[in-house]
Design an enzyme around this catalytic site. Sequence first.
Site, PDB file in Angstrom:
ATOM      1  N   ASN A   1     -22.187  -3.789  48.958  1.00  0.00           N
ATOM      2  CA  ASN A   1     -22.171  -4.350  50.314  1.00  0.00           C
ATOM      3  C   ASN A   1     -23.038  -3.467  51.197  1.00  0.00           C
ATOM      4  OD1 ASN A   1     -21.639  -5.301  52.853  1.00  0.00           O
ATOM      5  ND2 ASN A   1     -19.462  -4.754  52.864  1.00  0.00           N
ATOM      6  N   TRP A   2     -24.225  -3.973  51.499  1.00  0.00           N
ATOM      7  CA  TRP A   2     -25.182  -3.157  52.264  1.00  0.00           C
ATOM      8  C   TRP A   2     -24.817  -3.078  53.749  1.00  0.00           C
ATOM      9  CZ3 TRP A   2     -30.685  -5.051  50.367  1.00  0.00           C
ATOM     10  CH2 TRP A   2     -30.794  -4.830  48.987  1.00  0.00           C
ATOM     11  N   LYS A   3     -23.886  -3.904  54.188  1.00  0.00           N
ATOM     12  CA  LYS A   3     -23.524  -3.955  55.617  1.00  0.00           C
ATOM     13  C   LYS A   3     -24.800  -4.143  56.457  1.00  0.00           C
ATOM     14  CE  LYS A   3     -19.395  -1.423  54.471  1.00  0.00           C
ATOM     15  NZ  LYS A   3     -18.370  -0.458  54.846  1.00  0.00           N
TER      16      LYS A   3
ATOM     17  N   HIS B   1     -13.849  -9.079  55.645  1.00  0.00           N
ATOM     18  CA  HIS B   1     -14.020  -7.615  55.580  1.00  0.00           C
ATOM     19  C   HIS B   1     -13.349  -6.980  56.799  1.00  0.00           C
ATOM     20  CE1 HIS B   1     -15.867  -3.668  55.461  1.00  0.00           C
ATOM     21  NE2 HIS B   1     -16.151  -3.918  54.197  1.00  0.00           N
TER      22      HIS B   1
ATOM     23  N   GLU C   1     -14.262  -4.740  58.713  1.00  0.00           N
ATOM     24  CA  GLU C   1     -15.144  -4.548  59.871  1.00  0.00           C
ATOM     25  C   GLU C   1     -15.267  -5.835  60.683  1.00  0.00           C
ATOM     26  OE1 GLU C   1     -18.330  -2.891  57.559  1.00  0.00           O
ATOM     27  OE2 GLU C   1     -17.105  -1.107  57.233  1.00  0.00           O
TER      28      GLU C   1
ATOM     29  N   GLU D   1      -9.423  -3.096  49.998  1.00  0.00           N
ATOM     30  CA  GLU D   1     -10.172  -2.037  50.667  1.00  0.00           C
ATOM     31  C   GLU D   1      -9.305  -1.425  51.762  1.00  0.00           C
ATOM     32  OE1 GLU D   1     -14.675  -2.759  50.189  1.00  0.00           O
ATOM     33  OE2 GLU D   1     -14.053  -3.781  51.988  1.00  0.00           O
TER      34      GLU D   1
ATOM     35  N   GLY E   1     -15.884   4.374  54.231  1.00  0.00           N
ATOM     36  CA  GLY E   1     -16.874   5.218  54.895  1.00  0.00           C
ATOM     37  C   GLY E   1     -16.361   6.585  55.303  1.00  0.00           C
TER      38      GLY E   1
ATOM     39  N   SER F   1     -15.096   4.218  49.767  1.00  0.00           N
ATOM     40  CA  SER F   1     -15.629   5.500  49.286  1.00  0.00           C
ATOM     41  C   SER F   1     -15.773   5.577  47.770  1.00  0.00           C
ATOM     42  CB  SER F   1     -14.785   6.666  49.830  1.00  0.00           C
ATOM     43  OG  SER F   1     -14.857   6.702  51.244  1.00  0.00           O
TER      44      SER F   1
ATOM     45  N   GLY G   1     -19.895   0.352  49.465  1.00  0.00           N
ATOM     46  CA  GLY G   1     -20.657   0.364  50.710  1.00  0.00           C
ATOM     47  C   GLY G   1     -21.772   1.397  50.635  1.00  0.00           C
ATOM     48  N   GLY G   2     -21.552   2.551  51.243  1.00  0.00           N
ATOM     49  CA  GLY G   2     -22.577   3.594  51.378  1.00  0.00           C
ATOM     50  C   GLY G   2     -23.343   3.911  50.105  1.00  0.00           C
TER      51      GLY G   2
HETATM   52  P1  13P Z   1     -17.853   2.618  51.645  1.00  0.00           P
HETATM   53  O1  13P Z   1     -18.126   2.527  50.140  1.00  0.00           O
HETATM   54  O2  13P Z   1     -19.039   3.062  52.417  1.00  0.00           O
HETATM   55  O3  13P Z   1     -16.607   3.384  51.911  1.00  0.00           O
HETATM   56  O4  13P Z   1     -17.590   1.102  52.118  1.00  0.00           O
HETATM   57  C1  13P Z   1     -16.668   0.320  51.444  1.00  0.00           C
HETATM   58  C2  13P Z   1     -16.769  -1.073  51.936  1.00  0.00           C
HETATM   59  O5  13P Z   1     -16.401  -1.362  53.056  1.00  0.00           O
HETATM   60  C3  13P Z   1     -17.343  -2.080  51.023  1.00  0.00           C
HETATM   61  O6  13P Z   1     -17.167  -3.369  51.516  1.00  0.00           O
END
Ligand code: 13P
Length: 254
Positions: A9-11, A97, A99, A169, A175, A214, A235-236
Amino acid sequence: MRRTFVCGNWKMHKTAKEALLLVKQLLIGIDATWYDKVEVAVAPPFVYLFPLSRLLAGTPIGLSAQDVFWEGEGAFTGEVSPVMLKDLECRYCIVGHSERRIYFGEKDKDVNKKVRALISQGITPIVCVGERLEEREAGKVKEVVEGQIKGALDGVEIASPSDIVIAYEPVWAIGTGKVATPEDAQEVHAFIRELLKSMWGKLADEIRILYGGSVKPDNVASLVAQPDIDGALVGGASLKAESFVEIVKNAGGF
Ligand code: 13P
Protein backbone atom coordinates in the site's frame (compact mmCIF):
# COMPACT_ATOMS: atom_id res chain seq x y z
CA MET A 1 -4.58 -24.05 1.03
CA ARG A 2 -4.42 -20.31 1.41
CA ARG A 3 -1.69 -18.85 -0.80
CA THR A 4 0.31 -16.19 1.03
CA PHE A 5 -0.52 -12.71 -0.22
CA VAL A 6 1.70 -9.64 0.05
CA CYS A 7 0.27 -6.29 -1.04
CA GLY A 8 2.13 -2.98 -0.99
CA ASN A 9 0.00 0.00 0.00
CA TRP A 10 1.90 3.00 -1.30
CA LYS A 11 -0.55 5.45 0.32
CA MET A 12 0.07 9.02 -0.95
CA HIS A 13 3.63 8.58 -2.16
CA LYS A 14 5.66 8.76 -5.38
CA THR A 15 5.74 10.72 -8.62
CA ALA A 16 4.68 9.02 -11.87
CA LYS A 17 8.30 8.43 -12.83
CA GLU A 18 9.11 6.91 -9.44
CA ALA A 19 6.01 4.72 -9.54
CA LEU A 20 6.97 3.23 -12.91
CA LEU A 21 10.55 2.73 -11.78
CA LEU A 22 9.53 0.94 -8.61
CA VAL A 23 7.28 -1.49 -10.47
CA LYS A 24 9.99 -2.18 -13.05
CA GLN A 25 12.39 -2.93 -10.19
CA LEU A 26 9.86 -5.29 -8.59
CA LEU A 27 9.34 -7.15 -11.87
CA ILE A 28 13.09 -7.72 -12.05
CA GLY A 29 13.71 -8.30 -8.33
CA ILE A 30 10.97 -10.81 -7.52
CA ASP A 31 12.09 -14.26 -8.59
CA ALA A 32 9.57 -15.95 -10.90
CA THR A 33 9.55 -19.10 -8.73
CA TRP A 34 8.41 -17.20 -5.61
CA TYR A 35 4.99 -16.54 -7.11
CA ASP A 36 4.04 -20.20 -6.69
CA LYS A 37 3.94 -19.58 -2.96
CA VAL A 38 3.34 -15.85 -2.73
CA GLU A 39 0.82 -13.70 -4.54
CA VAL A 40 1.99 -10.10 -4.95
CA ALA A 41 0.07 -6.89 -5.60
CA VAL A 42 0.74 -3.15 -5.44
CA ALA A 43 -1.74 -0.43 -4.50
CA PRO A 44 -0.53 2.89 -5.97
CA PRO A 45 -2.43 6.19 -5.83
CA PHE A 46 -5.33 6.42 -8.33
CA VAL A 47 -3.42 8.58 -10.81
CA TYR A 48 -0.87 5.83 -11.47
CA LEU A 49 -3.35 2.99 -11.97
CA PHE A 50 -3.61 3.57 -15.71
CA PRO A 51 0.10 3.48 -16.60
CA LEU A 52 0.74 0.67 -14.14
CA SER A 53 -2.13 -1.40 -15.51
CA ARG A 54 -0.34 -1.29 -18.86
CA LEU A 55 3.05 -2.12 -17.35
CA LEU A 56 1.67 -4.99 -15.26
CA ALA A 57 -0.52 -6.57 -17.97
CA GLY A 58 0.53 -10.19 -18.44
CA THR A 59 2.84 -10.15 -15.39
CA PRO A 60 2.26 -11.98 -12.08
CA ILE A 61 2.00 -8.74 -10.06
CA GLY A 62 -1.59 -7.69 -9.40
CA LEU A 63 -2.94 -4.16 -9.21
CA SER A 64 -5.00 -2.78 -6.35
CA ALA A 65 -6.66 0.58 -5.74
CA GLN A 66 -6.56 2.21 -2.31
CA ASP A 67 -10.20 3.24 -2.21
CA VAL A 68 -13.34 3.47 -4.35
CA PHE A 69 -16.78 5.11 -4.41
CA TRP A 70 -19.77 2.78 -4.53
CA GLU A 71 -21.71 4.25 -7.45
CA GLY A 72 -21.01 3.05 -10.99
CA GLU A 73 -21.01 6.54 -12.53
CA GLY A 74 -22.59 9.94 -12.02
CA ALA A 75 -22.14 13.47 -10.72
CA PHE A 76 -19.71 12.65 -7.90
CA THR A 77 -16.84 15.08 -8.38
CA GLY A 78 -13.49 13.67 -7.37
CA GLU A 79 -14.64 10.07 -7.01
CA VAL A 80 -13.59 6.89 -8.80
CA SER A 81 -15.99 4.01 -9.45
CA PRO A 82 -15.60 0.23 -9.31
CA VAL A 83 -16.43 0.15 -13.05
CA MET A 84 -13.40 2.35 -13.74
CA LEU A 85 -11.18 0.15 -11.59
CA LYS A 86 -12.43 -2.93 -13.42
CA ASP A 87 -11.67 -1.25 -16.73
CA LEU A 88 -8.04 -0.86 -15.58
CA GLU A 89 -7.92 -4.51 -14.55
CA CYS A 90 -7.58 -3.84 -10.84
CA ARG A 91 -7.86 -7.19 -9.11
CA TYR A 92 -8.08 -5.68 -5.63
CA CYS A 93 -9.18 -2.55 -3.82
CA ILE A 94 -8.34 -1.61 -0.24
CA VAL A 95 -11.40 -0.39 1.70
CA GLY A 96 -11.90 0.94 5.20
CA HIS A 97 -8.23 1.68 5.85
CA SER A 98 -7.83 3.30 9.26
CA GLU A 99 -6.42 6.44 7.62
CA ARG A 100 -9.67 6.81 5.69
CA ARG A 101 -11.67 6.21 8.84
CA ILE A 102 -9.62 8.67 10.93
CA TYR A 103 -8.91 11.49 8.44
CA PHE A 104 -11.96 11.23 6.17
CA GLY A 105 -14.67 10.06 8.54
CA GLU A 106 -15.34 6.78 6.77
CA LYS A 107 -17.83 4.58 8.63
CA ASP A 108 -18.56 0.85 8.57
CA LYS A 109 -21.73 1.50 6.55
CA ASP A 110 -19.67 3.25 3.87
CA VAL A 111 -17.21 0.36 3.84
CA ASN A 112 -20.17 -2.02 3.43
CA LYS A 113 -21.39 -0.16 0.32
CA LYS A 114 -17.91 -0.19 -1.16
CA VAL A 115 -17.49 -3.92 -0.50
CA ARG A 116 -20.81 -4.69 -2.23
CA ALA A 117 -20.01 -2.47 -5.21
CA LEU A 118 -16.58 -4.02 -5.68
CA ILE A 119 -17.81 -7.60 -5.44
CA SER A 120 -20.51 -6.84 -8.00
CA GLN A 121 -17.71 -5.84 -10.41
CA GLY A 122 -15.59 -8.88 -9.64
CA ILE A 123 -12.95 -6.84 -7.77
CA THR A 124 -11.76 -8.32 -4.47
CA PRO A 125 -12.02 -5.87 -1.57
CA ILE A 126 -9.20 -5.88 0.98
CA VAL A 127 -11.25 -4.91 4.03
CA CYS A 128 -9.16 -3.25 6.75
CA VAL A 129 -10.04 -3.49 10.42
CA GLY A 130 -8.09 -2.77 13.60
CA GLU A 131 -8.24 -1.14 16.98
CA ARG A 132 -6.68 2.09 18.22
CA LEU A 133 -4.21 2.07 21.10
CA GLU A 134 -6.74 3.32 23.64
CA GLU A 135 -9.14 0.58 22.59
CA ARG A 136 -6.46 -2.06 23.05
CA GLU A 137 -5.53 -0.65 26.45
CA ALA A 138 -9.21 -0.73 27.44
CA GLY A 139 -9.38 -4.44 26.52
CA LYS A 140 -11.76 -3.75 23.63
CA VAL A 141 -9.85 -5.29 20.73
CA LYS A 142 -12.37 -8.02 19.94
CA GLU A 143 -15.36 -5.77 20.46
CA VAL A 144 -13.96 -3.18 18.03
CA VAL A 145 -12.88 -5.70 15.41
CA GLU A 146 -16.20 -7.55 15.62
CA GLY A 147 -18.12 -4.30 15.07
CA GLN A 148 -15.97 -3.41 12.06
CA ILE A 149 -16.18 -6.88 10.49
CA LYS A 150 -19.93 -7.21 10.99
CA GLY A 151 -20.56 -3.64 9.83
CA ALA A 152 -18.39 -3.96 6.72
CA LEU A 153 -19.72 -7.37 5.71
CA ASP A 154 -23.36 -7.07 6.74
CA GLY A 155 -25.50 -8.87 4.16
CA VAL A 156 -22.54 -9.43 1.84
CA GLU A 157 -22.70 -12.66 -0.18
CA ILE A 158 -19.59 -14.32 -1.55
CA ALA A 159 -19.46 -17.17 -4.05
CA SER A 160 -15.81 -18.03 -3.47
CA PRO A 161 -13.26 -17.39 -0.69
CA SER A 162 -11.18 -15.40 -3.17
CA ASP A 163 -13.99 -12.84 -3.38
CA ILE A 164 -12.74 -11.13 -0.23
CA VAL A 165 -9.55 -10.45 1.73
CA ILE A 166 -9.42 -9.11 5.28
CA ALA A 167 -6.52 -7.08 6.67
CA TYR A 168 -6.06 -6.76 10.41
CA GLU A 169 -4.13 -3.53 10.95
CA PRO A 170 -3.91 -2.37 14.56
CA VAL A 171 -3.82 1.42 14.28
CA TRP A 172 -1.04 1.74 16.90
CA ALA A 173 1.22 -0.44 14.72
CA ILE A 174 0.83 1.56 11.50
CA GLY A 175 3.89 3.61 10.61
CA THR A 176 5.15 3.46 14.18
CA GLY A 177 7.67 0.62 14.00
CA LYS A 178 5.66 -1.08 16.77
CA VAL A 179 4.64 -4.39 15.27
CA ALA A 180 2.11 -6.62 17.03
CA THR A 181 3.71 -9.79 18.35
CA PRO A 182 2.94 -12.76 16.08
CA GLU A 183 0.99 -14.34 18.97
CA ASP A 184 -1.13 -11.24 19.63
CA ALA A 185 -1.86 -10.86 15.93
CA GLN A 186 -2.69 -14.56 15.60
CA GLU A 187 -5.24 -14.30 18.40
CA VAL A 188 -7.11 -11.55 16.55
CA HIS A 189 -6.79 -13.32 13.18
CA ALA A 190 -8.27 -16.52 14.64
CA PHE A 191 -11.10 -14.46 16.11
CA ILE A 192 -11.76 -12.84 12.72
CA ARG A 193 -11.86 -16.26 11.07
CA GLU A 194 -14.49 -17.39 13.60
CA LEU A 195 -16.56 -14.33 12.74
CA LEU A 196 -16.23 -15.13 9.03
CA LYS A 197 -17.27 -18.73 9.74
CA SER A 198 -20.41 -17.54 11.48
CA MET A 199 -21.29 -15.65 8.28
CA TRP A 200 -20.07 -17.94 5.52
CA GLY A 201 -19.40 -21.34 7.07
CA LYS A 202 -16.63 -23.43 5.56
CA LEU A 203 -15.73 -20.80 2.95
CA ALA A 204 -14.07 -18.90 5.79
CA ASP A 205 -11.35 -21.56 6.04
CA GLU A 206 -10.00 -20.40 2.69
CA ILE A 207 -10.35 -16.61 3.12
CA ARG A 208 -7.05 -14.82 3.47
CA ILE A 209 -6.52 -12.61 6.48
CA LEU A 210 -3.49 -10.31 6.15
CA TYR A 211 -1.63 -8.52 8.91
CA GLY A 212 -0.63 -4.87 8.47
CA GLY A 213 1.36 -2.48 10.66
CA SER A 214 5.14 -2.01 10.51
CA VAL A 215 5.74 -5.17 8.49
CA LYS A 216 9.42 -5.31 7.53
CA PRO A 217 11.76 -7.87 5.94
CA ASP A 218 12.89 -9.07 9.36
CA ASN A 219 9.46 -9.65 10.95
CA VAL A 220 7.30 -10.94 8.09
CA ALA A 221 8.38 -14.59 8.35
CA SER A 222 7.40 -14.92 12.02
CA LEU A 223 4.03 -13.30 11.31
CA VAL A 224 3.10 -15.51 8.35
CA ALA A 225 4.28 -18.58 10.30
CA GLN A 226 1.14 -18.17 12.43
CA PRO A 227 -1.73 -20.43 11.38
CA ASP A 228 -4.23 -17.66 10.60
CA ILE A 229 -1.88 -14.98 9.22
CA ASP A 230 -1.97 -15.38 5.46
CA GLY A 231 0.19 -12.50 4.33
CA ALA A 232 0.85 -8.82 4.80
CA LEU A 233 -0.43 -5.40 3.82
CA VAL A 234 2.78 -3.37 3.75
CA GLY A 235 3.00 0.42 3.94
CA GLY A 236 6.40 2.10 4.36
CA ALA A 237 8.50 -0.93 3.45
CA SER A 238 6.67 -1.28 0.12
CA LEU A 239 8.04 2.06 -1.13
CA LYS A 240 11.52 0.72 -1.83
CA ALA A 241 12.06 -2.21 -4.18
CA GLU A 242 14.80 -3.68 -2.03
CA SER A 243 12.70 -4.01 1.13
CA PHE A 244 9.50 -5.07 -0.65
CA VAL A 245 11.32 -7.79 -2.63
CA GLU A 246 12.87 -9.00 0.62
CA ILE A 247 9.45 -9.11 2.27
CA VAL A 248 8.03 -11.20 -0.59
CA LYS A 249 11.03 -13.52 -0.39
CA ASN A 250 10.84 -13.97 3.37
CA ALA A 251 7.04 -14.37 3.31
CA GLY A 252 7.55 -17.35 1.03
CA GLY A 253 10.37 -18.76 3.14
CA PHE A 254 12.93 -18.48 0.33
P1 13P B 1 3.19 0.60 7.65
O1 13P B 1 3.69 -0.72 7.04
O2 13P B 1 3.91 1.78 7.12
O3 13P B 1 3.12 0.51 9.13
O4 13P B 1 1.68 0.76 7.11
C1 13P B 1 0.78 -0.28 7.26
C2 13P B 1 -0.46 0.04 6.51
O5 13P B 1 -1.20 0.92 6.89
C3 13P B 1 -0.73 -0.73 5.28
O6 13P B 1 -2.02 -0.49 4.81
